[in-house]
Design a protein around this motif. Structure first.
Motif, short mmCIF file in Angstrom:
data_model
loop_
_atom_site.label_atom_id
_atom_site.label_comp_id
_atom_site.label_asym_id
_atom_site.label_seq_id
_atom_site.Cartn_x
_atom_site.Cartn_y
_atom_site.Cartn_z
N GLY A 25 0.81 -1.21 -0.09
CA GLY A 25 0.39 0.13 -0.49
C GLY A 25 0.79 1.16 -0.42
N TYR A 26 1.72 1.41 0.67
CA TYR A 26 2.89 2.42 1.08
C TYR A 26 3.02 2.97 -0.12
N THR A 27 3.92 1.65 -1.13
CA THR A 27 4.96 1.51 -2.28
C THR A 27 3.93 2.53 -3.54
N LEU A 28 2.95 1.67 -3.39
CA LEU A 28 1.59 2.14 -5.02
C LEU A 28 1.07 3.73 -4.65
N THR A 29 0.81 3.97 -3.00
CA THR A 29 0.85 6.26 -2.42
C THR A 29 1.84 6.49 -3.07
N LEU A 31 4.23 6.07 -5.35
CA LEU A 31 4.12 5.82 -6.12
C LEU A 31 3.32 6.89 -7.51
N GLY A 32 2.31 6.67 -6.81
CA GLY A 32 1.07 7.40 -7.02
C GLY A 32 1.34 8.55 -7.46
N LEU A 33 1.33 9.60 -5.78
CA LEU A 33 1.62 11.26 -5.54
C LEU A 33 2.82 11.50 -5.49
N ILE A 34 3.70 10.66 -6.41
CA ILE A 34 5.31 10.86 -6.42
C ILE A 34 5.06 10.93 -8.13
N VAL A 35 5.30 9.86 -8.13
CA VAL A 35 5.54 9.70 -10.02
C VAL A 35 4.24 10.06 -11.06
N LEU A 36 2.98 8.75 -10.94
CA LEU A 36 2.35 9.17 -11.80
C LEU A 36 1.50 10.19 -11.83
N LEU A 37 0.52 11.14 -11.04
CA LEU A 37 -0.14 11.78 -10.25
C LEU A 37 0.46 12.79 -11.82
N PRO A 38 1.89 13.83 -11.27
CA PRO A 38 2.35 14.43 -11.67
C PRO A 38 2.88 14.11 -13.23
N LEU A 39 3.04 12.50 -14.13
CA LEU A 39 2.97 12.36 -14.70
C LEU A 39 1.51 12.03 -15.84
N ALA A 40 0.97 12.11 -14.91
CA ALA A 40 -0.66 12.10 -16.04
C ALA A 40 -1.35 13.68 -16.32
N ALA A 41 -0.65 14.63 -15.30
CA ALA A 41 -0.86 16.04 -15.25
C ALA A 41 -0.42 16.12 -16.97
N LEU A 42 0.90 15.90 -16.83
CA LEU A 42 1.36 15.94 -18.07
C LEU A 42 0.49 16.00 -19.68
N ALA B 102 7.91 -5.10 -0.55
CA ALA B 102 6.82 -6.31 -1.44
C ALA B 102 6.60 -6.61 -2.14
N ILE B 103 7.98 -6.15 -3.28
CA ILE B 103 7.67 -6.78 -4.60
C ILE B 103 8.57 -7.97 -4.36
N ALA B 104 10.22 -8.10 -3.83
CA ALA B 104 10.83 -9.70 -3.50
C ALA B 104 10.85 -10.61 -2.79
N LYS B 105 9.55 -10.49 -1.87
CA LYS B 105 9.29 -11.37 -0.65
C LYS B 105 7.69 -11.76 -0.86
N PHE B 106 7.44 -10.94 -2.00
CA PHE B 106 5.71 -11.59 -2.11
C PHE B 106 5.76 -12.11 -3.47
N GLU B 107 4.69 -13.03 -4.13
CA GLU B 107 4.82 -13.10 -5.55
C GLU B 107 2.96 -12.79 -5.48
N PHE B 108 3.06 -11.66 -6.51
CA PHE B 108 1.44 -11.15 -6.74
C PHE B 108 1.86 -10.99 -8.35
N ARG B 109 0.88 -10.20 -8.95
CA ARG B 109 0.57 -10.12 -10.51
C ARG B 109 0.82 -9.04 -10.33
N GLY B 110 1.33 -8.71 -11.63
CA GLY B 110 1.43 -7.21 -11.84
C GLY B 110 3.30 -6.79 -11.43
N LYS B 111 3.87 -7.08 -10.90
CA LYS B 111 4.78 -7.29 -9.96
C LYS B 111 6.22 -6.71 -11.48
N ASN B 112 5.78 -7.31 -12.76
CA ASN B 112 6.80 -6.27 -13.56
C ASN B 112 6.65 -5.44 -13.95
N LEU B 114 4.77 -2.78 -12.02
CA LEU B 114 5.41 -1.69 -11.26
C LEU B 114 6.69 -1.97 -10.98
N VAL B 115 7.47 -2.91 -10.59
CA VAL B 115 8.65 -2.28 -11.20
C VAL B 115 9.66 -0.88 -12.35
#
Lengths: 284, 299
Positions: A25-29, A31-42, B102-112, B114-115
């Protein structure tokens, strides 16, 4: 969000290791706020122009010239970096000589040296009264404030990519294959061109593509040495900065999207090269 | 004798075939020629610019050199650069560890995918990295009206510089740790958990020691980039002297004012940082090559 979490059992395999939810969850948050949102704005900003609007910006003579300079010079620079980078990688892996480790460490300098520092250093070296610039002027080459200067800066910035992608593969070459080739009567040149070099080609291409992409986007190390003359030595990233300072957000976004599109094509090419290489040689 | 072997018949079959070294390498002259070309190229393109920085910085002696740092604007730039790195690097450290867990210790779909997305900032031009934040937080950007209304300034202020720096250094820690942690697998953590350790305890006492050198390595590179970033920061900074100028931007201003000694003096500080980074990085590569593993050579 809900959709990704609900079928969780199928979404990820069971594991006794804890902490998936919070770290994922933290990773997605982030990624979304720092990388994806600004790129989407572009993308949103640029799509407001429509394809015809982007095309209009791209074909503006000054923009077209800047894009030509960025991509053309970067192509030449990446080519040069690949050739000499290949030699450097070969020498560093295969030969033993005093200072080898130091030379190896020096290769990463462009990664570590801030681009503005590299920029002013190159500019003062290659200026008409600079250490190297004066020598070049004597043989009639103007380096600083011309596309030649851009070329030099791009070679500087691209070199480590060219060396570091090829180097591990040279180290992994099985010497027995070379011995076999020699025993079967091949000359050293034949062994090199027919046995040693072909498996290195994907890595060389990858290094080339990385150096090319980096050169196209590079800003700091170029602007000081380039002179930034419109239609001559003005690069695309600088034009983005100029458009921004004129508050022409749409124009800046259009150039940025064009550059992004081309760097994604380059990335895609790298992935294709690596996929092909895996099939052909069994490794990347 | 090497010629005899490559051209003539092989040694008698009773003896084990021992090829002279020259069969699998080039002739001595070719070797030295290639070494000379490689070293000359490195010297001309990499070492010479580095030496120029220090030579130009000291062109007017030590007095002029130190004057450059006595200036209040230079000191403000140093403070801002340290502040930005002090926020951006820990942020990316925490993100990188969480993402690689999250990425190295678990297997989930869409991992590539995400990387790939985490790697994205590396393939974006620095100037574009700055531009996208202007489009979000600038006065005419996405949240512009809201920010103006609440009197919050992000672009042309410190928060914008921090955000742009986080963006350009975003992948550093994650991309170093992901292959390393994937290589190490989950067996040791599973053992610790079976023996009754809590998740956090297992992470601290098992995972962290395993990745410490990789972590240090990536933080080092992340920090070098964070302190040295120019393009992205230049777009969002607004170049307000003493307020939003980082060290690289200060170098640019001094250089454009033809104050070369001061520009190179400040630049030498950054070049020194680069040299320390390279030295520590090389030592880590030589001594802990195995602990840095697959990610060691990637950038």
């Amino acid at each position: 969000m809900v959709e990704t979490l609900k079928p969780r059992r199928r979404f990820r395999q069971r594991s006794v290791i804890p902490g998936f939810g919070i770290t994922f969850g933290y990773t997605l948050t982030c990624l979304g706020l720092i990388v994806l949102l600004p790129l989407a704005a572009l993308v949103v900003k640029a799509s407001g122009l429509g394809l015809s609007g982007i095309w209009e910006v791209a074909t503006d003579p000054r923009v077209a010239s800047a894009l030509r300079v960025s991509f053309g010079v970067s192509l030449l620079a990446a080519l040069t970096a690949s050739v000499f980078g290949g030699i450097v990688a070969w020498v560093l892996t295969r030969y033993d000589f005093p200072g080898r480790k130091l030379a190896d460490a020096v290769v990463d300098l462009p990664f570590a040296l801030p681009t503005a520092v590299a920029g002013i250093a190159l500019a003062s070296l290659y200026a008409p009264n600079g250490l190297v610039g004066a020598q070049l002027a004597r043989i009639g080459i103007e380096a600083a404030y011309t596309p030649v200067g851009i070329f030099i800066a791009m070679v500087f910035i691209g070199l480590p990519f060219a060396v570091r992608t090829v180097q591990p593969l040279i180290a992994e070459i099985d010497k027995e294959v070379e011995e076999a080739s020699a025993i079967l009567g091949a000359s050293r040149i034949t062994t090199l061109t027919r046995v040693v070099l072909p498996p290195l080609i994907p890595a060389v291409l990858t290094g080339f593509a990385l150096a090319f992409a980096r050169g196209v986007g590079e800003y700091g190390s170029i602007i000081f040495i380039a002179g930034n003359l419109p239609y001559v030595s003005e690069i695309a990233p600088l034009l983005i900065v100029i458009k921004l300072s004129e508050f022409d957000y749409a124009g800046a976004s259009a150039i940025a999207v064009i550059m992004l599109a081309i760097s994604f094509v380059t990335l895609l090419a790298i992935n294709l090269i690596q996929a092909w290489s895996r099939r052909r040689f069994g490794y990347v | 004798m090497s010629e005899a072997l490559t051209q003539g018949p092989l040694s008698p079959p009773t003896e084990a075939v021992r090829l002279p070294a020259s069969v699998v390498t080039e002739r001595r002259m070719v070797r030295w020629l290639l070494i000379a070309v490689a070293l000359a190229f490195l010297a001309l393109f990499l070492v010479l610019p580095l030496l120029t920085v220090f030579a130009q910085a000291l062109a007017k002696g030590w007095g002029a050199y130190f004057t450059a740092f006595a200036e209040p604007d230079a000191q403000a730039a140093i403070r801002l650069t340290l502040l930005v790195a002090a926020i951006a690097v820990p942020f990316n450290l925490v993100f990188g560890v969480a993402a690689s867990w999250a990425i190295a210790k678990f297997e989930f779909r869409g991992k590539n995918l995400l990387v790939t997305l985490i790697d994205l900032p590396f393939s974006v031009s620095p100037v574009v990295s700055g531009l996208i934040y202007v489009l979000v937080f600038g006065s005419r950007g996405l949240f512009g009206p809201f920010l103006v209304e609440h009197d919050i300034q992000i672009i042309f202020a410190v928060p914008g510089i921090v955000l742009a720096t986080i963006f350009v250094t975003f992948p550093f820690v994650a991309r170093q740790l992901i292959p390393l942690m994937q290589e190490q697998g989950t067996a040791e953590e599973e053992a610790a958990l079976t023996l009754g350790a809590s998740g956090w305890h297992a992470f601290r006492t098992v995972t962290l020691p395993n990745i410490r050198w990789g972590l240090l390595y990536s933080v080092l590179l992340c920090n070098a980039r964070a302190m040295g970033e120019f393009g992205a920061v230049s777009v969002v900074s607004g170049h307000i002297r003493g307020l939003t100028n980082t060290l690289p931007l200060h170098v640019e201003i001094l250089y454009n004012e033809y104050n070369f000694v001061a520009a190179f003096a400040v630049a030498s500080l950054l070049a020194g940082l680069a040299l320390v980074t390279l030295a520590v990085k090389s030592v880590l590569e030589w001594r802990y090559a195995d602990d840095l593993a697959a990610g060691a050579r990637r950038h």
